[in-house]
Design a protein around this motif. Structure first.
Motif, short mmCIF file in Angstrom:
data_model
loop_
_atom_site.label_atom_id
_atom_site.label_comp_id
_atom_site.label_asym_id
_atom_site.label_seq_id
_atom_site.Cartn_x
_atom_site.Cartn_y
_atom_site.Cartn_z
N TYR A 4 19.87 14.83 20.17
CA TYR A 4 18.53 15.17 19.42
C TYR A 4 17.24 14.23 19.89
N MET A 5 17.39 13.11 20.13
CA MET A 5 16.28 12.01 20.67
C MET A 5 15.97 12.54 22.14
N GLU B 62 13.78 15.38 22.00
CA GLU B 62 12.52 14.86 21.48
C GLU B 62 11.76 14.41 22.72
N THR C 68 4.42 21.46 17.91
CA THR C 68 5.16 21.52 16.88
C THR C 68 4.93 22.51 15.73
N TYR D 94 7.95 15.79 24.02
CA TYR D 94 6.71 15.14 24.04
C TYR D 94 6.30 14.75 25.28
N ASN E 40 1.05 16.67 20.22
CA ASN E 40 2.46 16.96 19.51
C ASN E 40 2.23 17.73 18.41
N PRO F 7 7.34 11.12 17.86
CA PRO F 7 6.23 12.04 17.32
C PRO F 7 5.04 11.32 17.49
N SER G 128 15.02 17.07 11.29
CA SER G 128 16.43 16.87 11.64
C SER G 128 17.55 17.45 10.60
N GLN H 147 7.72 14.84 10.87
CA GLN H 147 8.63 15.49 11.80
C GLN H 147 10.12 15.13 11.84
N HIS H 148 10.29 13.62 11.59
CA HIS H 148 11.45 13.14 11.78
C HIS H 148 12.49 13.83 10.88
#
Length: 460
Positions: free
Chosen positions: A209-210, A213, A88, A217, A84, A192, A403, A399-400
């Protein structure tokens, strides 16, 4: 009648799924609700009380993880964290690797885990092979879980948390028996962290968005297995029954009706160890400038450290406290099987958001709660002391928080000297993008329960 089992491995998912309207929607569709849990009798009784009915409930069979299984699981986690980080370019993802190395044996164990995990991370196919190996090891440990499921004969199993180890053999047994399994991603910052321990046939997620993600991942998960439903935790804000009468609320928490309220929401000690310092800075500035503002402290439910008490005692006229209404064993706050929110805590939380003018904290999800009532969040963005173990710069690189890119959703306090400037600006036209941010993070906030209910029914 279709049988739908809710897997409740700990207390964290109770509010979002068992206190929401999800249960009523399923009952209205003539579904039988069955609880498979590891929580206390008191928690189950609270669920019965909320819905004024009793459901069949069974304790999840005891599962003792072998050293080999733990080794595989931890090596997979470390490998995924490295992967991850690579995809990223965000090195803060590795801060989620916090193994317990309190003894020599554990130090050796995790050193081997890290060596193997690094090797596994170098090729994604290796990660998948290790996960298959982990899955196969579980198949030999699922006898009692299979017996339980055979006696219940459910149509679908809904797991309310994606990383509870004690529920892994149960979900594995269900998959082996051909029972449809659906998993929920519990929070906006979870993916993440490489802790998607529970693998299901389908996943319900908060937003596009989720979903993206999850695709990023876990590319092996088929796109049509990920359903955007929203999360029920924001539905409570649309129901006025959860807002206490203003005078009742103010009297209960000894608030001054003539003053504005700023909510200070605390994090757990690991996430934000210097919250008491920030609270002290806030109270000090309010007192110094004689602002007509009071602070309502809502600490993290598991924070029973007492670290705020000296600050509260120093500023009794400024700081008032509204402790979260959670039940837990104070001697064992790390056991999430014991800890659970009471139904009354929903009323406390919604009322707090309703009557406070803003929330201030270190990067908390409470920013989204306050956005539900179009109220601003203030993020603290400075260090109160120099620490080798923690600094604020790392927090907002998580990471969150990516957004937030391209948006201006919160107010920032970059030093204690800026506290007054920000507080004085609260009642101006702020033009914050807080609604755009929550729209991105959590879609279908008014209909999530119905969406999840329909998903569960359509899976049977």
């Amino acid at each position: 009648m279709k049988k739908i089992c809710f897997v409740i491995p700990d207390g964290t998912g109770i509010r979002n799924y068992l206190y929401s309207e999800l249960v009523e929607y399923l009952q209205h569709k003539n579904c039988e609700i069955i609880l498979l849990h590891l929580v206390s009798t008191e928690a189950i009784e609270e669920i019965y009380s909320v819905h004024k009915t009793k459901f069949k409930s069974y304790r999840i069979p005891y599962y003792r993880e072998s050293y080999f299984q733990k080794f595989l699981r931890e090596a997979i986690c470390y490998a995924r964290l490295l992967n991850n980080t690579k995809i990223t370019g965000n090195v803060t993802i590795l801060t989620n690797w916090r193994p317990n190395k309190s003894s020599l044996i554990k130090k050796i164990f995790y050193r081997i885990v890290e060596i193997v995990g690094k090797y596994v991370s170098e090729k994604y196919k290796r990660i998948l092979k290790f996960e298959d190996l982990y899955d196969n090891s579980l198949s030999k440990k699922c006898g009692s879980q299979k017996s339980l499921l055979k006696s219940i004969n459910p149509d679908v199993i809904f797991s309310t948390h994606q990383r509870a180890i004690n529920a892994v053999p149960l979900i594995s047994a269900a998959r082996q028996m051909g029972i449809v399994t659906v998993g929920a991603i519990f929070s906006w910052d979870n993916l993440p962290k490489a802790r998607l321990t529970i693998r299901t046939n389908k996943y319900v997620v908060w937003s596009k968005y989720m979903k993206e993600e999850l695709n990023l991942y876990y590319p092996e998960i088929k796109n049509n297995s990920i359903i955007i439903t929203g999360t029920p935790q924001f539905e409570f804000y649309y129901n006025n029954k959860f807002i206490l009468d203003k005078k009742v609320f103010y009297n209960k928490y000894k608030l001054d009706l003539s003053k504005k309220i700023i909510c200070f929401s605390g994090d757990d000690e690991l996430t934000s160890p210097f919250d008491s310092n920030y609270l002290g800075d806030l109270a000090s500035e309010i007192q110094k400038e004689k602002l007509n503002i009071q602070i309502l402290l809502r600490r993290a439910p598991v924070d029973v450290s007492g670290r705020f008490q000296s600050i509260i005692s120093k500023y009794p006229d400024i700081i008032k406290e509204a402790p979260p209404l959670w039940n837990f064993d104070k001697g064992n706050t790390s056991n999430w099987e014991i800890i659970y929110p009471t139904y009354d805590d929903i009323e406390l939380l919604v009322s707090t958001v309703s009557y406070c003018d803003a929330v201030i904290n270190v990067g908390s999800t409470m920013a989204h709660d306050f956005a539900m009532f179009n109220k601003p969040a203030i993020y603290l963005n400075y260090n109160t002391i120099n620490s080798k173990k923690w600094n604020i710069e790392t927090i907002y690189q998580f990471q969150h928080f990516k957004s937030m890119e391209g948006l201006n959703p919160v107010l920032w306090v970059n030093s204690n000297k800026e506290i007054i400037l920000v507080l004085n600006s609260l009642y101006e036209n702020l033009n914050l993008d807080n609604n755009d941010w929550i729209n991105s993070i959590a879609e279908h906030r008014k209909s999530a329960s119905l969406n999840i209910a329909n998903t569960l029914i359509s899976c049977t």
